[in-house]
Design a protein around this motif. Structure first.
Motif, PDB file in Angstrom:
ATOM      1  N   ASP A  31       0.752  -1.182   0.011  1.00 55.61           N
ATOM      2  CA  ASP A  31      -0.003   0.000  -0.215  1.00 55.61           C
ATOM      3  C   ASP A  31       0.935   1.283   0.120  1.00 55.61           C
ATOM      4  N   THR A  32       1.969   1.314   0.857  1.00 53.41           N
ATOM      5  CA  THR A  32       2.806   2.456   0.811  1.00 53.41           C
ATOM      6  C   THR A  32       4.184   1.963   0.745  1.00 53.41           C
ATOM      7  N   VAL A  33       5.052   2.895  -0.047  1.00 54.15           N
ATOM      8  CA  VAL A  33       6.516   2.646  -0.265  1.00 54.15           C
ATOM      9  C   VAL A  33       7.128   3.848   0.265  1.00 54.15           C
ATOM     10  N   PHE A  34       8.104   3.524   1.451  1.00 54.45           N
ATOM     11  CA  PHE A  34       8.978   4.551   1.982  1.00 54.45           C
ATOM     12  C   PHE A  34      10.251   4.526   1.369  1.00 54.45           C
ATOM     13  N   ILE A  65       6.358  -1.028   2.809  1.00 54.34           N
ATOM     14  CA  ILE A  65       7.641  -1.525   2.617  1.00 54.34           C
ATOM     15  C   ILE A  65       8.848  -0.182   2.778  1.00 54.34           C
ATOM     16  N   ILE A  66       9.858  -0.388   3.565  1.00 49.62           N
ATOM     17  CA  ILE A  66      10.695   0.569   3.848  1.00 49.62           C
ATOM     18  C   ILE A  66      11.926   0.285   3.093  1.00 49.62           C
ATOM     19  N   CYS A  67      12.336   1.288   2.250  1.00 49.58           N
ATOM     20  CA  CYS A  67      13.624   0.944   1.296  1.00 49.58           C
ATOM     21  C   CYS A  67      14.516   2.076   1.595  1.00 49.58           C
ATOM     22  N   GLU A  68      15.531   1.613   2.366  1.00 46.73           N
ATOM     23  CA  GLU A  68      16.627   2.505   2.608  1.00 46.73           C
ATOM     24  C   GLU A  68      18.046   2.373   1.923  1.00 46.73           C
ATOM     25  N   SER A  69      18.847   3.241   1.930  1.00 41.14           N
ATOM     26  CA  SER A  69      20.222   2.962   1.382  1.00 41.14           C
ATOM     27  C   SER A  69      21.082   3.569   2.567  1.00 41.14           C
ATOM     28  N   GLY A  70      22.334   2.830   2.690  1.00 35.97           N
ATOM     29  CA  GLY A  70      23.255   2.764   3.916  1.00 35.97           C
ATOM     30  C   GLY A  70      23.631   1.352   4.315  1.00 35.97           C
ATOM     31  N   GLY A  71      24.180   1.178   5.167  1.00 34.21           N
ATOM     32  CA  GLY A  71      24.767  -0.095   5.852  1.00 34.21           C
ATOM     33  C   GLY A  71      23.352  -1.041   5.938  1.00 34.21           C
ATOM     34  N   ALA A  72      23.575  -2.083   5.121  1.00 31.61           N
ATOM     35  CA  ALA A  72      22.485  -3.317   5.245  1.00 31.61           C
ATOM     36  C   ALA A  72      21.964  -3.604   6.666  1.00 31.61           C
ATOM     37  N   THR A  73      20.927  -3.872   6.719  1.00 29.52           N
ATOM     38  CA  THR A  73      20.278  -4.591   8.149  1.00 29.52           C
ATOM     39  C   THR A  73      19.358  -5.763   7.809  1.00 29.52           C
ATOM     40  N   ALA A  74      19.431  -6.716   8.720  1.00 29.11           N
ATOM     41  CA  ALA A  74      18.541  -7.976   8.746  1.00 29.11           C
ATOM     42  C   ALA A  74      17.364  -7.766   9.417  1.00 29.11           C
ATOM     43  N   CYS A  90      14.561  -0.541  12.955  1.00 28.67           N
ATOM     44  CA  CYS A  90      15.789  -0.058  12.223  1.00 28.67           C
ATOM     45  C   CYS A  90      15.777  -0.784  10.876  1.00 28.67           C
ATOM     46  N   VAL A  91      15.852   0.426  10.094  1.00 26.91           N
ATOM     47  CA  VAL A  91      16.194  -0.009   8.713  1.00 26.91           C
ATOM     48  C   VAL A  91      17.668   0.814   8.081  1.00 26.91           C
ATOM     49  N   CYS A  92      18.900   0.232   7.959  1.00 26.48           N
ATOM     50  CA  CYS A  92      19.900   0.725   7.549  1.00 26.48           C
ATOM     51  C   CYS A  92      20.166   1.685   8.718  1.00 26.48           C
ATOM     52  N   ASN A  93      20.614   2.961   8.476  1.00 27.23           N
ATOM     53  CA  ASN A  93      21.037   3.800   9.622  1.00 27.23           C
ATOM     54  C   ASN A  93      20.017   4.641  10.114  1.00 27.23           C
ATOM     55  N   LYS A  94      18.679   4.546   9.651  1.00 26.76           N
ATOM     56  CA  LYS A  94      17.480   4.975  10.240  1.00 26.76           C
ATOM     57  C   LYS A  94      16.569   4.214  11.103  1.00 26.76           C
ATOM     58  N   VAL A  95      15.958   5.008  11.786  1.00 25.56           N
ATOM     59  CA  VAL A  95      14.687   4.382  12.909  1.00 25.56           C
ATOM     60  C   VAL A  95      13.636   4.993  12.105  1.00 25.56           C
ATOM     61  N   TYR A  96      12.710   4.190  12.092  1.00 22.96           N
ATOM     62  CA  TYR A  96      11.391   4.490  11.474  1.00 22.96           C
ATOM     63  C   TYR A  96      10.219   4.441  12.627  1.00 22.96           C
ATOM     64  N   THR A 102      -2.509   1.347  10.540  1.00 26.35           N
ATOM     65  CA  THR A 102      -2.519   2.079   9.123  1.00 26.35           C
ATOM     66  C   THR A 102      -1.131   2.154   8.649  1.00 26.35           C
ATOM     67  N   LEU A 103      -0.116   2.022   9.372  1.00 28.44           N
ATOM     68  CA  LEU A 103       1.344   2.053   9.192  1.00 28.44           C
ATOM     69  C   LEU A 103       1.542   3.484   8.374  1.00 28.44           C
ATOM     70  N   ASP A 104       0.921   4.428   8.679  1.00 25.94           N
ATOM     71  CA  ASP A 104       1.107   5.964   8.432  1.00 25.94           C
ATOM     72  C   ASP A 104       2.640   6.474   9.254  1.00 25.94           C
ATOM     73  N   LEU A 105       3.255   6.885   8.630  1.00 25.00           N
ATOM     74  CA  LEU A 105       4.575   7.486   9.140  1.00 25.00           C
ATOM     75  C   LEU A 105       4.357   8.444  10.115  1.00 25.00           C
ATOM     76  N   ILE A 106       5.066   8.256  11.239  1.00 23.72           N
ATOM     77  CA  ILE A 106       5.109   9.273  12.358  1.00 23.72           C
ATOM     78  C   ILE A 106       6.225  10.146  12.400  1.00 23.72           C
ATOM     79  N   TRP A 107       7.443   9.216  12.267  1.00 18.99           N
ATOM     80  CA  TRP A 107       8.676   9.843  11.929  1.00 18.99           C
ATOM     81  C   TRP A 107       9.821   9.130  11.495  1.00 18.99           C
TER      82      TRP A 107
END
Length: 213
Positions: A31-34, A65-74, A90-96, A102-107
C-alpha cells in the motif's frame, strides 16, 4: 520473516530482497512505499527493503515497505519494538516510527551514521545498538546520550557486542575492548584489551620480517 500477534492484529515483518521500486513484476504490491532516495540510482537500488504487513482475522488491512540506502540491516526480533499502537523499526542507519494498524509514518530519523543493528526498550526510551555509537533515544527519536568506543561495535572474535544484563549495557568493540554502561550512558567499566596482545595483522607483519632475514 518475523511473525507476531499484537492486540487483534497479526503482524509480519519481512526482508523483501526481491522487491524492486516502481516495478510491475513485484510478487507483493504494498500500500505504501517509503524511500527518500537521494537520486534516481538510489531510488532503484536501495540497500535494505523491509516489508511490514498488518492482518486482522487473517485479512490484510495495511502494508508498507521501507527501502533505505546505507549499511544493510537484517530483520530479526531485535530489529523493532511494538507497543502503544506503534512500531519502531531499524532499517539501515534510520529508525522509522509507524502507526499501527495504518502504517502511516509518524517520524523517520538517522540515528547511526552507518547502520543500526538493533533497538531495545529501556525504561520509557530505547537503546540503539549502532555500528559507530550506542545511543539512547526517546520514543519521538530525540537523542538523550551517545557513546562511542575505541572501535566499531562489531567484534572480530565472536564476542557478543551488545547485551543488557542487570540494568547495565555490556559492550565489546571490534578489538574486544570491554565496556559497561548504566542506562544514563555513564561508564561503569572501561577495560581496554592489553596493547601487548598482537593483532593478526601485526603477527603477519612480524612473520614476514623474520622470513626476510
Amino acid at each position: 520473516m518475523v511473525k507476531l500477534n499484537y492486540k487483534n492484529y497479526q503482524i509480519e515483518v519481512i526482508n523483501d530482497i526481491n522487491y524492486t521500486i516502481n516495478s510491475a513484476d513485484n510478487l507483493k504490491v504494498y500500500d505504501t512505499v517509503f524511500f527518500p532516495g537521494k537520486n534516481n540510482e538510489d531510488r532503484f537500488y536501495p540497500t535494505s527493503k523491509c516489508g511490514i504487513i498488518i492482518k486482522e482475522s487473517d485479512n490484510e488491512i495495511a502494508s508498507a515497505i521501507i527501502c533505505e540506502s546505507g549499511g544493510a540491516t537484517a530483520i530479526t526480533e531485535k530489529s523493532f519494538v511494538i507497543e502503544e499502537d506503534k512500531i519502531w523499526i531499524c532499517v539501515c542507519n534510520k529508525v522509522y516510527c509507524l502507526e499501527i494498524p495504518t502504517l502511516d509514518l509518524i517520524w523517520r530519523k538517522e540515528i547511526d551514521f552507518i547502520t543500526n543493528f538493533s533497538i531495545h526498550k529501556v525504561e520509557d526510551d530505547f537503546i540503539i545498538h549502532g555500528e559507530l555509537d550506542i545511543k539512547r533515544i526517546t520514543k519521538s527519536g530525540e537523542i538523550i546520550w551517545s557513546f562511542g568506543g575505541r572501535n566499531i561495535w562489531v567484534n572480530q572474535e565472536g564476542k557478543t557486542e551488545f547485551s543488557i544484563e542487570n540494568n547495565q549495557i555490556h559492550l565489546f568493540d571490534f578489538e574486544s575492548n570491554e565496556y559497561i554502561l548504566d542506562f544514563n550512558g555513564e561508564t561503569i567499566l572501561d577495560n581496554p584489551k592489553p596493547s601487548s596482545e598482537k593483532k593478526w595483522w601485526d603477527i603477519l607483519k612480524i612473520a614476514q620480517e623474520i622470513k626476510k632475514k
